[in-house]
Design an enzyme around this catalytic site. Structure first.
Site, PDB file in Angstrom:
ATOM      1  N   CYS A   9       0.916  -0.956  -0.041  1.00  0.00           N
ATOM      2  CA  CYS A   9       0.111   0.056  -0.038  1.00  0.00           C
ATOM      3  C   CYS A   9       0.898   1.264   0.075  1.00  0.00           C
ATOM      4  O   CYS A   9       1.894   1.205  -0.521  1.00  0.00           O
ATOM      5  CB  CYS A   9      -0.994  -0.244   1.139  1.00  0.00           C
ATOM      6  SG  CYS A   9      -0.261   0.007   2.777  1.00  0.00           S
ATOM      7  N   ARG A  15      -3.362  -0.736   5.486  1.00  0.00           N
ATOM      8  CA  ARG A  15      -3.992  -1.646   4.710  1.00  0.00           C
ATOM      9  C   ARG A  15      -2.950  -2.826   4.676  1.00  0.00           C
ATOM     10  O   ARG A  15      -3.499  -4.069   4.919  1.00  0.00           O
ATOM     11  CB  ARG A  15      -4.370  -1.087   3.452  1.00  0.00           C
ATOM     12  CG  ARG A  15      -5.657   0.022   3.450  1.00  0.00           C
ATOM     13  CD  ARG A  15      -5.864   0.609   2.203  1.00  0.00           C
ATOM     14  NE  ARG A  15      -4.505   1.565   1.943  1.00  0.00           N
ATOM     15  CZ  ARG A  15      -4.518   2.169   0.664  1.00  0.00           C
ATOM     16  NH1 ARG A  15      -5.437   2.033  -0.244  1.00  0.00           N
ATOM     17  NH2 ARG A  15      -3.403   2.834   0.721  1.00  0.00           N
ATOM     18  N   ASP A 117      -7.684   4.108   1.267  1.00  0.00           N
ATOM     19  CA  ASP A 117      -6.872   4.172   2.624  1.00  0.00           C
ATOM     20  C   ASP A 117      -7.632   4.818   3.433  1.00  0.00           C
ATOM     21  O   ASP A 117      -8.314   5.929   3.273  1.00  0.00           O
ATOM     22  CB  ASP A 117      -5.699   5.178   2.253  1.00  0.00           C
ATOM     23  CG  ASP A 117      -4.622   4.962   3.167  1.00  0.00           C
ATOM     24  OD1 ASP A 117      -4.899   4.412   4.329  1.00  0.00           O
ATOM     25  OD2 ASP A 117      -3.518   5.841   2.948  1.00  0.00           O
TER      26      ASP A 117
END
Length: 146
Positions: A9, A15, A117
């Site tokens: 990410c 994440r 996000d």
């Protein structure tokens, strides 16, 4: 057969460490190694506190995590690279163009769904991201644990 899976990410604190925890747990009876990194990692930072809380509330123990910057070496060592957003594929390929063909969205099996996000948002955003990550990890696990 995939032996090393890398999850990517941006910051490697929300994440990707969540997905790393879930995928590692799901594949614990295999010899597949799962790790994570960030395109712009907040190096050495732990998992974001709300992400950790959401993991724990869903019955997962978050392992000790320190954010790692994505490197050409990490890309090269990985057999499969799973990213959260379409633009992350380009970010990985900018670092290592030879990775084309082994970089996919984590949400590939959910019609190439992106996972946004939740960083600096409220807990509901983290819960939503967790739910999408869990669905995607379950779909990948069915294909990897054969």
């Amino acid at each position: 057969m995939f032996k090393k899976i890398l999850i990517v990410c941006i910051g490697n604190i929300c994440r990707s460490p969540t997905a790393e925890n879930l995928l590692r747990e799901a594949l614990d009876r295999s010899d597949i190694e799962v790790s994570s990194a960030g395109l712009c990692a907040l190096e050495n930072h732990p998992i974001e506190p709300t992400a950790r809380i959401v993991l724990e509330e869903h019955g997962h123990l978050s392992k000790e995590h320190k954010a790692n910057q994505l490197t050409p070496a990490a890309i090269s060592k990985s057999d499969l690279i799973l990213v959260m957003e379409q633009q992350h594929i380009g970010g990985v390929l900018k670092i290592a163009p030879e990775a084309r063909g082994k970089v996919f969205l984590l949400g590939k099996w959910q019609n190439n769904r992106e996972i946004r996000d939740p960083y600096r948002q409220g807990k509901p955003a983290f819960v939503h991201a967790y739910t999408l990550i869990e669905e995607a990890v379950n779909a990948w696990t069915k294909r990897l644990a054969r």
